[in-house]
Scaffold this motif. Structure first.
Motif, PDB file in Angstrom:
ATOM      1  N   LEU A  71       0.840  -1.183   0.000  1.00  0.00           N
ATOM      2  CA  LEU A  71       0.000   0.000   0.000  1.00  0.00           C
ATOM      3  C   LEU A  71       0.879   1.238   0.000  1.00  0.00           C
ATOM      4  N   GLN A  72       0.702   2.111  -0.983  1.00  0.00           N
ATOM      5  CA  GLN A  72       1.535   3.308  -1.063  1.00  0.00           C
ATOM      6  C   GLN A  72       0.741   4.603  -0.904  1.00  0.00           C
ATOM      7  N   ALA A  73      -0.559   4.555  -1.129  1.00  0.00           N
ATOM      8  CA  ALA A  73      -1.379   5.761  -0.977  1.00  0.00           C
ATOM      9  C   ALA A  73      -2.839   5.355  -1.147  1.00  0.00           C
ATOM     10  N   TYR A  74      -3.713   6.335  -0.989  1.00  0.00           N
ATOM     11  CA  TYR A  74      -5.127   6.157  -1.304  1.00  0.00           C
ATOM     12  C   TYR A  74      -5.516   7.218  -2.323  1.00  0.00           C
ATOM     13  N   THR A  75      -6.526   6.895  -3.126  1.00  0.00           N
ATOM     14  CA  THR A  75      -7.152   7.890  -3.987  1.00  0.00           C
ATOM     15  C   THR A  75      -8.627   7.933  -3.627  1.00  0.00           C
ATOM     16  N   ALA A  76      -9.303   9.031  -3.966  1.00  0.00           N
ATOM     17  CA  ALA A  76     -10.700   9.154  -3.533  1.00  0.00           C
ATOM     18  C   ALA A  76     -11.473  10.112  -4.421  1.00  0.00           C
ATOM     19  N   PHE A  77     -12.765   9.815  -4.592  1.00  0.00           N
ATOM     20  CA  PHE A  77     -13.701  10.784  -5.138  1.00  0.00           C
ATOM     21  C   PHE A  77     -14.218  11.613  -3.964  1.00  0.00           C
ATOM     22  N   VAL A  78     -14.083  12.928  -4.052  1.00  0.00           N
ATOM     23  CA  VAL A  78     -14.470  13.817  -2.954  1.00  0.00           C
ATOM     24  C   VAL A  78     -15.237  15.013  -3.510  1.00  0.00           C
ATOM     25  N   ASN A  79     -15.712  15.867  -2.601  1.00  0.00           N
ATOM     26  CA  ASN A  79     -16.422  17.099  -2.993  1.00  0.00           C
ATOM     27  C   ASN A  79     -17.576  16.800  -3.944  1.00  0.00           C
ATOM     28  N   ASP A  80     -18.550  16.036  -3.417  1.00  0.00           N
ATOM     29  CA  ASP A  80     -19.738  15.652  -4.194  1.00  0.00           C
ATOM     30  C   ASP A  80     -19.363  14.889  -5.461  1.00  0.00           C
ATOM     31  N   ASP A  81     -18.311  14.078  -5.363  1.00  0.00           N
ATOM     32  CA  ASP A  81     -17.889  13.217  -6.473  1.00  0.00           C
ATOM     33  C   ASP A  81     -17.320  14.007  -7.650  1.00  0.00           C
ATOM     34  N   GLN A  82     -17.004  15.283  -7.419  1.00  0.00           N
ATOM     35  CA  GLN A  82     -16.527  16.145  -8.504  1.00  0.00           C
ATOM     36  C   GLN A  82     -15.019  16.122  -8.655  1.00  0.00           C
ATOM     37  N   ASP A  83     -14.314  15.708  -7.596  1.00  0.00           N
ATOM     38  CA  ASP A  83     -12.851  15.749  -7.613  1.00  0.00           C
ATOM     39  C   ASP A  83     -12.271  14.372  -7.344  1.00  0.00           C
ATOM     40  N   TRP A  84     -11.157  14.112  -7.993  1.00  0.00           N
ATOM     41  CA  TRP A  84     -10.377  12.887  -7.810  1.00  0.00           C
ATOM     42  C   TRP A  84      -9.066  13.314  -7.145  1.00  0.00           C
ATOM     43  N   ALA A  85      -8.825  12.790  -5.945  1.00  0.00           N
ATOM     44  CA  ALA A  85      -7.726  13.299  -5.128  1.00  0.00           C
ATOM     45  C   ALA A  85      -6.810  12.182  -4.656  1.00  0.00           C
ATOM     46  N   LEU A  86      -5.559  12.525  -4.448  1.00  0.00           N
ATOM     47  CA  LEU A  86      -4.579  11.625  -3.847  1.00  0.00           C
ATOM     48  C   LEU A  86      -4.539  11.888  -2.352  1.00  0.00           C
ATOM     49  N   LEU A  87      -4.608  10.815  -1.540  1.00  0.00           N
ATOM     50  CA  LEU A  87      -4.596  10.921  -0.083  1.00  0.00           C
ATOM     51  C   LEU A  87      -3.366  10.200   0.461  1.00  0.00           C
ATOM     52  N   ALA A  88      -2.749  10.791   1.459  1.00  0.00           N
ATOM     53  CA  ALA A  88      -1.571  10.179   2.069  1.00  0.00           C
ATOM     54  C   ALA A  88      -1.983   9.027   2.981  1.00  0.00           C
ATOM     55  N   THR A  89      -1.216   7.939   2.940  1.00  0.00           N
ATOM     56  CA  THR A  89      -1.519   6.765   3.761  1.00  0.00           C
ATOM     57  C   THR A  89      -1.499   7.099   5.242  1.00  0.00           C
ATOM     58  N   GLU A  90      -0.478   7.827   5.673  1.00  0.00           N
ATOM     59  CA  GLU A  90      -0.297   8.054   7.109  1.00  0.00           C
ATOM     60  C   GLU A  90      -1.371   8.930   7.719  1.00  0.00           C
ATOM     61  N   THR A  91      -2.041   9.761   6.923  1.00  0.00           N
ATOM     62  CA  THR A  91      -3.118  10.594   7.461  1.00  0.00           C
ATOM     63  C   THR A  91      -4.497   9.987   7.222  1.00  0.00           C
ATOM     64  N   THR A  92      -4.602   9.074   6.258  1.00  0.00           N
ATOM     65  CA  THR A  92      -5.898   8.495   5.928  1.00  0.00           C
ATOM     66  C   THR A  92      -6.226   7.271   6.775  1.00  0.00           C
ATOM     67  N   GLN A  93      -5.236   6.434   7.035  1.00  0.00           N
ATOM     68  CA  GLN A  93      -5.517   5.212   7.786  1.00  0.00           C
ATOM     69  C   GLN A  93      -6.141   5.460   9.158  1.00  0.00           C
ATOM     70  N   PRO A  94      -5.729   6.495   9.916  1.00  0.00           N
ATOM     71  CA  PRO A  94      -6.383   6.732  11.209  1.00  0.00           C
ATOM     72  C   PRO A  94      -7.870   7.073  11.100  1.00  0.00           C
ATOM     73  N   LEU A  95      -8.327   7.532   9.926  1.00  0.00           N
ATOM     74  CA  LEU A  95      -9.744   7.841   9.751  1.00  0.00           C
ATOM     75  C   LEU A  95     -10.580   6.578   9.642  1.00  0.00           C
ATOM     76  N   LEU A  96      -9.979   5.489   9.156  1.00  0.00           N
ATOM     77  CA  LEU A  96     -10.725   4.320   8.710  1.00  0.00           C
ATOM     78  C   LEU A  96     -10.876   3.294   9.831  1.00  0.00           C
ATOM     79  N   VAL A  97     -11.610   3.676  10.855  1.00  0.00           N
ATOM     80  CA  VAL A  97     -11.906   2.751  11.955  1.00  0.00           C
ATOM     81  C   VAL A  97     -13.076   1.865  11.558  1.00  0.00           C
ATOM     82  N   GLY A  98     -13.263   0.760  12.278  1.00  0.00           N
ATOM     83  CA  GLY A  98     -14.350  -0.154  11.993  1.00  0.00           C
ATOM     84  C   GLY A  98     -15.254  -0.356  13.199  1.00  0.00           C
ATOM     85  N   TYR A  99     -16.358  -1.098  12.993  1.00  0.00           N
ATOM     86  CA  TYR A  99     -17.308  -1.371  14.061  1.00  0.00           C
ATOM     87  C   TYR A  99     -16.624  -2.038  15.246  1.00  0.00           C
ATOM     88  N   ASP A 100     -15.638  -2.880  14.971  1.00  0.00           N
ATOM     89  CA  ASP A 100     -14.930  -3.576  16.043  1.00  0.00           C
ATOM     90  C   ASP A 100     -14.007  -2.657  16.847  1.00  0.00           C
TER      91      ASP A 100
END
Length: 324
Positions: free
Chosen positions: A293-322
């Motif tokens: 895993l080297q990075a994340y990409t995402a559709f953002v801003n009402d699906d209008q933008d395609w953006a590159l996201l940094a792994t180290e700042t994105t992974q802490p956002l992605l918590v789960g039910y557990d």
């Protein structure tokens, strides 16, 4: 011979710079052809920048970051650097007559038009910035309406000042994606299409209480959690930036739309529209046992933008039910 060369160079320059004059018709002559900087920043309401390739930035005061780029908030750091240049740009040296033809060709071939306006639409400054000189200690520049090029720089700063004006498109935009106040969040939902056991919705039930519900009922039950637990997660969304916009990556966008995202984040603050980010992992050596895993990409801003996201700042956002 030298006189002929200088006259020829001046003709090239004037012909080239006439192109820019048609881009923005507002005109007010500036008396001092060496007064590039405009230190009274509080007077400036608009900065207009254009190059010969058709790239235009019309920056105006307003919006959440203090300046706008079209319909978008402008990048705060970019504007800070630009305003410093607009305020402090000054002549470093007067070119020798033998250097004038090169400076003229520099400006004619790649000059960037810069115009600065006040709130009444009066032009406060208008000039062209060319490429860097030897050693990158200055840049070619000429005032609109003048025949005399100069070498300009920023005092107490080393580097080519042209770079502060030479951004394009989305580079002018703010990179802030989430700027959340945990006290105002109504809900956070994260769906994991390929890992449904981790999908959940966390919503406020009263002032200091949240409820977590799995998106698939068979996974588990409803969990009541105190605000402190919810705040620990929501605080990760307080100041989140994309690495960069990649809207020119049409192949990447089309490929992503044919796949299920890794996660779909939905977050809603009181009085604001819901924000949605559909996130996709980006791997090095995809499909192989050594994929990383080297990075994340995402559709953002009402699906209008395609953006590159940094792994180290994105992974802490992605918590789960557990996680609750």
């Amino acid at each position: 011979m030298r006189r002929t060369l200088l006259l020829f160079a001046a003709v090239i320059l004037l012909g080239s710079l006439a192109y820019f004059a048609s881009l923005d018709p507002t005109e007010t002559e500036v008396a001092d052809e060496r007064a590039f900087g405009y230190p009274e920043l509080e007077d400036i309401e608009r900065i207009y920048i254009a190059d010969r390739e058709g790239n235009v930035a019309d920056l105006r005061r307003g919006g959440p970051t203090g300046w706008t780029y079209g319909a978008y908030p402008a990048n705060e750091n970019v504007m800070k650097n630009l305003l410093q240049a607009v305020a402090q740009l000054e002549v470093r040296s007067l070119p020798a007559s033998t250097a004038v033809p090169n400076l003229v060709r520099n400006l004619a071939g790649g000059g960037i038009l810069v115009r600065v306006y006040d709130g009444e639409g009066n032009k406060l400054r208008g000039y062209y910035i060319g490429g860097g000189t030897s050693g990158e200690l200055g840049a070619a520049a000429i005032m609109e309406g003048s025949d005399n090029p100069y070498v300009v720089h920023l005092p107490m700063w080393s580097g080519n000042v042209r770079h502060r004006f030479n951004l394009r498109g989305d580079e002018w935009r703010s990179k802030v994606l989430f700027d959340v106040d945990p006290q105002a969040v109504e809900y956070l939902s994260i769906d994991y299409p390929l890992q449904q056991s981790k999908a959940f919705r966390m919503e406020r039930t009263r002032e200091n209480q949240f409820r977590v519900t799995p998106l698939v009922a068979s996974v588990g039950g409803v969990k009541e959690i105190p605000f402190g637990v919810a705040e620990g997660i929501l605080s990760r969304y307080e100041d989140y930036y994309v690495s960069r916009y990649q809207n020119e990556d049409t192949v990447g966008m089309l490929t992503a739309r044919e796949r299920l995202p890794f996660a779909i984040v939905r977050i809603k603050e009181a009085g604001k529209p819901e924000q949605v980010a559909s996130i996709y992992p980006q791997y090095r050596f995809p499909g192989s046992p050594q994929q990383q895993l080297q990075a994340y990409t995402a559709f953002v801003n009402d699906d209008q933008d395609w953006a590159l996201l940094a792994t180290e700042t994105t992974q802490p956002l992605l918590v789960g039910y557990d996680s609750f």
